[in-house]
Scaffold this motif. Structure first.
Motif, PDB file in Angstrom:
ATOM      1  N   UNK A   1      91.065  21.753  70.683  1.00 36.88           N
ATOM      2  CA  UNK A   1      92.394  21.829  70.089  1.00 36.88           C
ATOM      3  C   UNK A   1      93.401  21.128  70.997  1.00 36.88           C
ATOM      4  N   UNK A   2      94.666  21.162  70.622  1.00 39.19           N
ATOM      5  CA  UNK A   2      95.689  20.439  71.377  1.00 39.19           C
ATOM      6  C   UNK A   2      95.870  20.990  72.787  1.00 39.19           C
ATOM      7  N   UNK A   3      95.459  22.251  73.002  1.00 41.17           N
ATOM      8  CA  UNK A   3      95.575  22.860  74.331  1.00 41.17           C
ATOM      9  C   UNK A   3      94.335  22.634  75.188  1.00 41.17           C
ATOM     10  N   UNK A   4      93.370  21.899  74.666  1.00 35.83           N
ATOM     11  CA  UNK A   4      92.165  21.611  75.439  1.00 35.83           C
ATOM     12  C   UNK A   4      91.104  22.684  75.384  1.00 35.83           C
ATOM     13  N   UNK A   5      91.181  23.567  74.388  1.00 37.68           N
ATOM     14  CA  UNK A   5      90.203  24.638  74.212  1.00 37.68           C
ATOM     15  C   UNK A   5      89.206  24.222  73.134  1.00 37.68           C
ATOM     16  N   UNK A   6      87.920  24.499  73.372  1.00 42.56           N
ATOM     17  CA  UNK A   6      86.905  24.164  72.382  1.00 42.56           C
ATOM     18  C   UNK A   6      87.220  24.827  71.044  1.00 42.56           C
ATOM     19  N   UNK A   7      87.116  24.057  69.962  1.00 38.67           N
ATOM     20  CA  UNK A   7      87.318  24.597  68.616  1.00 38.67           C
ATOM     21  C   UNK A   7      86.190  25.583  68.346  1.00 38.67           C
ATOM     22  N   UNK A   8      86.477  26.867  68.125  1.00 41.40           N
ATOM     23  CA  UNK A   8      85.437  27.895  68.139  1.00 41.40           C
ATOM     24  C   UNK A   8      84.494  27.873  66.944  1.00 41.40           C
TER      25      UNK A   8
END
Length: 457
Positions: free
Chosen positions: A113-120
């Motif tokens: 996502x835009x925050x750098x977290x893996x799309x779950x």
């Protein structure tokens, strides 16, 4: 074959690899919920400049028909504003596209996502989530899939039944040829291309055999880390379909493509290594089965019924799971017993493993591996003891698996432990998408209904 493709870990080495092969185009791939390759084809310069791309979130959250849910909890996860995902290439997955006319590489990407977290809810993210769980205990799961498939004659009319293809002899198979060398040799030109493609892609495929059905084959993969094997199955499916088309036939991973013939499975062998020592935790120092071995089986037995929508993801999947069709109908376990759903092959202590025989060839490899490892993880975490070992014919036992996709989805929605381990976002998106697929299927009137109901009811 070697493992060099998965020994590359950084972008500098990736750029060197692309330069050596004078690559001019990059196929940027993302596996969606069905295991279909989505993405974009970029010129080499654009790929090097951006090292990634963007795609709408819903690209990894749609069904095999290309449809999306129009309401419900799906939009609590994937917002109707259709936000972008930021895709990052995994340099370890780069390989050549051997059938391309110009030097072309393919690279599997992860979704952030835009925050750098893996799309779950992206399938590759879910499998990484499960592997991280094992890593938190100092363990590494090891898997080895055995993937069955059918070769069939070209068929452009979906209303017509599939038929075995014509081999070198000019004839199609009409009888079952389990383990026949000559039957495999009928398709030598095709398999020579397949092995050539796999070698150029550095896929670690092992044995090829003829399975029970007419035109049914099986390819085995060397054991390794689950994410690597899921990538290899994903790429192999694409490769085999392409090679088959070039030989005027189709390759299909449908669970039950031909009535009256056995279905196709993806049997998965699983074990767990202790990081650092490489010790197989399924065996005690004296060579006997460990508590973790039995607890893993207990977890599979407890949670497989609720995970069936992940192992058997389509309406067609449940046609395979019938009594006396070389497919399991329950979650019995046994040693060297192919009638059970959970088999322990004969092996030495270092190679002790558990085979999940329930999974269909049509399952998304990322989702299937994540789910089976999640079941085993829960078994170990909760110290679930298995039922007594089945030493006879498990086909004589009661059915323990849901008989249809609708019932399987109901079970999955109600199973809180799997939802917690696999992630609420993933289970929500997956089940909502599958409900849409099931509703689409129910709109179709089958030939059976016209034949038996049209003039009789």
């Amino acid at each position: 074959m070697n493992h060099s493709r998965h020994d590359r870990f950084n972008f500098a080495e990736l750029e060197h690899w692309l330069n050596q092969r004078r690559v001019t185009e990059i196929e940027c791939l993302v596996p969606d919920l069905t295991g279909v390759a989505r993405g974009k084809i970029l010129p080499r310069e654009k790929f090097t400049e951006d090292r990634g791309m963007r795609l709408p979130e819903a690209v990894v959250g749609m069904g095999v028909t290309g449809e999306f849910p129009t309401e419900g909890p799906y939009f609590d996860v994937i917002r109707p504003t259709d936000r972008d995902m930021h895709l990052r290439p995994d340099p370890r997955t780069v390989c050549i596209v051997p059938w391309a006319s110009d030097p072309t590489a393919q690279v599997i990407h992860d979704c952030y996502d835009a925050e750098g977290v893996l799309v779950p809810f992206a399938p590759r993210s879910v499998l990484q989530r499960i592997c991280d769980l094992y890593a938190s205990r100092g363990w590494k799961p090891v898997v080895a899939p055995e993937l069955e498939f059918y070769l069939v004659a070209r068929n452009s009319d979906p209303d017509m039944p599939l038929k075995p293809p014509i081999g070198r002899s000019g004839r199609a198979e009409t009888s079952r040829q389990a383990y026949s060398i000559d039957a495999v040799n009928e398709f030598d030109p095709l398999f020579e291309d397949v092995y050539d493609y796999c070698e150029k892609m550095e896929l670690n495929v092992d044995t090829l055999i003829h399975e029970i059905g007419a035109g049914q084959m099986e390819i085995n993969f060397f054991h390794d880390h689950p994410l690597q094997l899921a990538d290899e199955v994903f790429l192999f499916k694409r490769t085999l379909r392409e090679a088959a088309l070039r030989h005027d036939m189709y390759a299909t991973f449908m669970a039950k493509p031909i009535a009256g013939e056995p279905g196709s499975a993806m049997h998965v062998h699983q074990s767990i290594e202790e990081v650092g020592t490489g010790r197989n935790i399924f065996s005690n120092p004296d060579g006997t089965p460990s508590r973790e071995f039995y607890w893993f089986i207990g977890g599979l037995q407890t949670y497989i019924p609720a995970a069936m929508a992940l192992f058997a993801p389509y309406v067609n999947s449940y046609r395979r799971l019938a009594r006396y069709t070389a497919a399991p109908i329950n979650i019995q376990w046994g040693t060297d017993n192919r009638t059970v759903g959970i088999r322990s092959p004969v092996a030495g202590p270092a190679a002790r493993r558990i085979e999940n025989r329930v999974i269909g060839a049509d399952a998304n490899p990322y989702v299937a591996l994540a789910a089976t490892l999640a079941c085993g993880w829960l078994g170990i975490s909760k110290q679930i003891e298995p039922s007594p070992e089945c030493k006879g014919d498990a086909y004589l036992s009661d059915r323990q698996l849901p008989p249809s996709l609708g019932e399987a989805l109901d079970k999955l929605k109600r199973e809180d432990d799997l939802r917690e381990v696999l992630g609420d976002a993933f289970i929500t998106v997956y089940t909502e998408v599958k409900e849409v697929e099931y509703a689409e299927f129910m709109k179709v009137i089958s030939p059976w209904e016209r034949e038996h109901l049209l003039l009789h009811v």
